[in-house]
Design an enzyme around this catalytic site. Structure first.
Site, PDB file in Angstrom:
ATOM      1  N   GLY A 118       0.771  -1.237   0.000  1.00 50.94           N
ATOM      2  CA  GLY A 118       0.000   0.000   0.000  1.00 50.94           C
ATOM      3  C   GLY A 118       0.802   1.286   0.000  1.00 50.94           C
ATOM      4  N   TYR A 146     -18.312   8.940   3.509  1.00 47.11           N
ATOM      5  CA  TYR A 146     -17.422   7.769   3.622  1.00 47.11           C
ATOM      6  C   TYR A 146     -18.150   6.514   3.122  1.00 47.11           C
ATOM      7  CZ  TYR A 146     -13.380   5.254   5.453  1.00 47.11           C
ATOM      8  OH  TYR A 146     -12.239   4.488   5.564  1.00 47.11           O
ATOM      9  N   LYS A 190     -14.922  -1.137   5.761  1.00 44.94           N
ATOM     10  CA  LYS A 190     -14.034  -1.116   6.939  1.00 44.94           C
ATOM     11  C   LYS A 190     -14.642  -1.932   8.086  1.00 44.94           C
ATOM     12  CE  LYS A 190     -10.563   1.451   5.526  1.00 44.94           C
ATOM     13  NZ  LYS A 190      -9.321   0.782   5.089  1.00 44.94           N
ATOM     14  N   ALA A 246      -5.602   8.426  -0.852  1.00 47.30           N
ATOM     15  CA  ALA A 246      -6.896   7.795  -0.565  1.00 47.30           C
ATOM     16  C   ALA A 246      -7.846   8.812   0.074  1.00 47.30           C
ATOM     17  CB  ALA A 246      -6.700   6.590   0.354  1.00 47.30           C
TER      18      ALA A 246
HETATM   19  P1  NAP Z   1      -2.778   5.756  -0.161  1.00 45.28           P
HETATM   20  O1  NAP Z   1      -1.426   6.321   0.005  1.00 45.28           O
HETATM   21  O2  NAP Z   1      -3.570   6.175  -1.344  1.00 45.28           O
HETATM   22  O3  NAP Z   1      -2.692   4.163  -0.096  1.00 45.28           O
HETATM   23  C1  NAP Z   1      -3.746   3.313  -0.562  1.00 45.28           C
HETATM   24  C2  NAP Z   1      -3.082   2.173  -1.272  1.00 45.28           C
HETATM   25  O4  NAP Z   1      -4.031   1.167  -1.695  1.00 45.28           O
HETATM   26  C3  NAP Z   1      -2.369   2.629  -2.534  1.00 45.28           C
HETATM   27  O5  NAP Z   1      -1.051   2.147  -2.548  1.00 45.28           O
HETATM   28  C4  NAP Z   1      -3.215   1.982  -3.636  1.00 45.28           C
HETATM   29  O6  NAP Z   1      -2.549   1.755  -4.828  1.00 45.28           O
HETATM   30  C5  NAP Z   1      -3.577   0.682  -2.936  1.00 45.28           C
HETATM   31  N1  NAP Z   1      -4.534  -0.086  -3.738  1.00 45.28           N
HETATM   32  C6  NAP Z   1      -5.767   0.281  -4.160  1.00 45.28           C
HETATM   33  N2  NAP Z   1      -6.295  -0.698  -4.946  1.00 45.28           N
HETATM   34  C7  NAP Z   1      -5.368  -1.701  -4.997  1.00 45.28           C
HETATM   35  C8  NAP Z   1      -5.323  -2.978  -5.632  1.00 45.28           C
HETATM   36  N3  NAP Z   1      -6.336  -3.450  -6.398  1.00 45.28           N
HETATM   37  N4  NAP Z   1      -4.220  -3.753  -5.466  1.00 45.28           N
HETATM   38  C9  NAP Z   1      -3.187  -3.312  -4.723  1.00 45.28           C
HETATM   39  N5  NAP Z   1      -3.166  -2.111  -4.101  1.00 45.28           N
HETATM   40  C10 NAP Z   1      -4.250  -1.309  -4.241  1.00 45.28           C
HETATM   41  O7  NAP Z   1      -3.694   6.147   1.094  1.00 45.28           O
HETATM   42  P2  NAP Z   1      -3.575   5.843   2.677  1.00 45.28           P
HETATM   43  O8  NAP Z   1      -4.443   6.861   3.308  1.00 45.28           O
HETATM   44  O9  NAP Z   1      -2.163   5.700   3.073  1.00 45.28           O
HETATM   45  O10 NAP Z   1      -4.332   4.444   2.788  1.00 45.28           O
HETATM   46  C11 NAP Z   1      -3.779   3.303   3.417  1.00 45.28           C
HETATM   47  C12 NAP Z   1      -4.823   2.633   4.299  1.00 45.28           C
HETATM   48  O11 NAP Z   1      -5.104   3.477   5.415  1.00 45.28           O
HETATM   49  C13 NAP Z   1      -6.165   2.386   3.599  1.00 45.28           C
HETATM   50  O12 NAP Z   1      -6.687   1.142   4.032  1.00 45.28           O
HETATM   51  C14 NAP Z   1      -7.018   3.529   4.139  1.00 45.28           C
HETATM   52  O13 NAP Z   1      -8.399   3.237   4.074  1.00 45.28           O
HETATM   53  C15 NAP Z   1      -6.494   3.570   5.563  1.00 45.28           C
HETATM   54  N6  NAP Z   1      -6.810   4.787   6.322  1.00 45.28           N
HETATM   55  C16 NAP Z   1      -6.513   6.007   5.836  1.00 45.28           C
HETATM   56  C17 NAP Z   1      -6.810   7.141   6.587  1.00 45.28           C
HETATM   57  C18 NAP Z   1      -6.501   8.533   6.067  1.00 45.28           C
HETATM   58  O14 NAP Z   1      -7.039   9.495   6.589  1.00 45.28           O
HETATM   59  N7  NAP Z   1      -5.654   8.694   5.085  1.00 45.28           N
HETATM   60  C19 NAP Z   1      -7.415   7.017   7.866  1.00 45.28           C
HETATM   61  C20 NAP Z   1      -7.700   5.741   8.336  1.00 45.28           C
HETATM   62  C21 NAP Z   1      -7.398   4.626   7.565  1.00 45.28           C
HETATM   63  P3  NAP Z   1      -2.985   2.707  -6.100  1.00 45.28           P
HETATM   64  O15 NAP Z   1      -2.490   4.087  -5.785  1.00 45.28           O
HETATM   65  O16 NAP Z   1      -2.352   2.046  -7.256  1.00 45.28           O
HETATM   66  O17 NAP Z   1      -4.502   2.649  -6.191  1.00 45.28           O
END
Ligand code: NAP
Length: 274
Positions: free
Chosen positions: A21, A169, A176, A209
């Site tokens: 990720g 959301y 989630k 994301a």
């Molecule tokens: P991010 O940098 O956009 O990371 C999301 C990752 O998921 C990206 O690397 C994306 O790759 C990958 N992904 C999506 N579809 C995929 C697939 N089919 N196969 C493999 N990888 C895939 O955003 P982030 O905020 O760090 O998110 C990481 C986690 O934290 C997520 O589960 C998110 O829901 C969670 N989270 C985020 C927050 C927040 O506020 N940011 C808060 C709580 C939880 P691509 O770029 O290629 O799509």
């Protein structure tokens, strides 16, 4: 603590893990990876496709180790087979897993959940954001040592929208909730093997994301204003919690959803000024 300072040490020395990720330097997975590396972990990174490989490689190279990067599109069984075959081939054994992957269509992350959630959109969000953890956990567990030899640890990333309604959301909140329930079921299945499985419920942070969620800026501001600490959730805080859960410090902790959100999750009413 300065933005990119992660405490160094040996808590993860001798442990090898897969980080899924990392999309760019703001990704939560990248913060966690830096912290685990600063504590001696050996890391493999998976990326969804070639375009992402170009963005992620310079980051991985900046760690200074020989980069170990593998493709893994979590919606594709062949891609997942190849990813784990590469891990088996190179390492044979895996000690930990970081799952930081989620996706929902932009049209579904706005307005009415009831009216805007299509069958396909629901299935896609569930597949990428929840089932992918079930599938990856199974594959990773098959490479983890026995309980006597140290077992293993897994962590996924979730958000409060699973427990309470957060505007826009929508389907991601439902996915989630499934991810968190899956965490508990997987933790029970893998517990006898000495594998601990937990989730971190992180407060809002500026990532790719997050940018996909309509009204993200308001979510950030509300998160800060309503939180007990009156501050944004930090990547260092989330990465430190991941270190705790993935290292031996976290022994005895499994099946848990740990809130790392400056206390926001426990507040029912904002400050009242009279
Ligand atoms: P991010 O940098 O956009 O990371 C999301 C990752 O998921 C990206 O690397 C994306 O790759 C990958 N992904 C999506 N579809 C995929 C697939 N089919 N196969 C493999 N990888 C895939 O955003 P982030 O905020 O760090 O998110 C990481 C986690 O934290 C997520 O589960 C998110 O829901 C969670 N989270 C985020 C927050 C927040 O506020 N940011 C808060 C709580 C939880 P691509 O770029 O290629 O799509």
């Amino acid at each position: 603590m300065a933005a990119s300072e992660f405490p160094t040490g040996t808590l993860m020395k001798g442990k090898r893990g897969l980080v899924m990720g990392v999309a760019n330097k703001n990704s939560i997975a990248w913060g966690i990876a830096q912290q685990l590396h600063a504590q001696g972990a050996e890391l493999a990174f998976s990326y969804q496709d070639e375009a992402l490989e170009k963005r992620v490689r310079p980051l991985v190279e900046s760690l200074g180790d020989e980069p170990f990067m593998v493709t893994a599109d979590v919606t594709n069984d062949d891609s997942m087979d190849a990813c784990f075959a590469a891990l088996k081939d190179k390492w044979g054994q895996l000690d930990f897993l970081v799952h930081a992957i989620a996706f929902a269509g932009k049209d579904e992350l706005v307005g009415s959940f009831t009216h805007n959630t299509t069958r396909l959109g629901f299935q896609r969000a569930m597949d990428i954001s929840a089932y992918s953890f079930v599938d990856t956990a199974r594959r990773a567990s098959e490479m983890m040592p026995s309980k006597e030899d140290g077992g293993g640890a897994m962590v996924s990333l979730t958000y409060l929208g699973s427990e309470r309604v957060v505007p826009n959301y929508n389907v991601m909140g439902v996915a989630k909730a499934a991810l968190e329930a899956s965490t508990r079921y997987i933790a029970r299945d893998l517990g006898p093997q000495g594998i601990r499985v937990n989730a971190i419920s992180a407060g809002p942070m500026r990532t790719l994301a997050m940018a996909g969620i309509s009204g993200g800026r308001t979510l950030m501001k509300t998160g800060r204003d309503w939180s007990m600490l009156k501050e944004d959730t930090t990547i260092e805080g989330v990465a430190g919690s991941a270190l705790y859960l993935l290292s031996d410090l976290g022994q005895s902790c499994t099946g848990e959803v740990l809130h790392v959100d400056a206390g926001f999750h426990a507040v029912a009413v904002p400050d009242i000024e009279e």
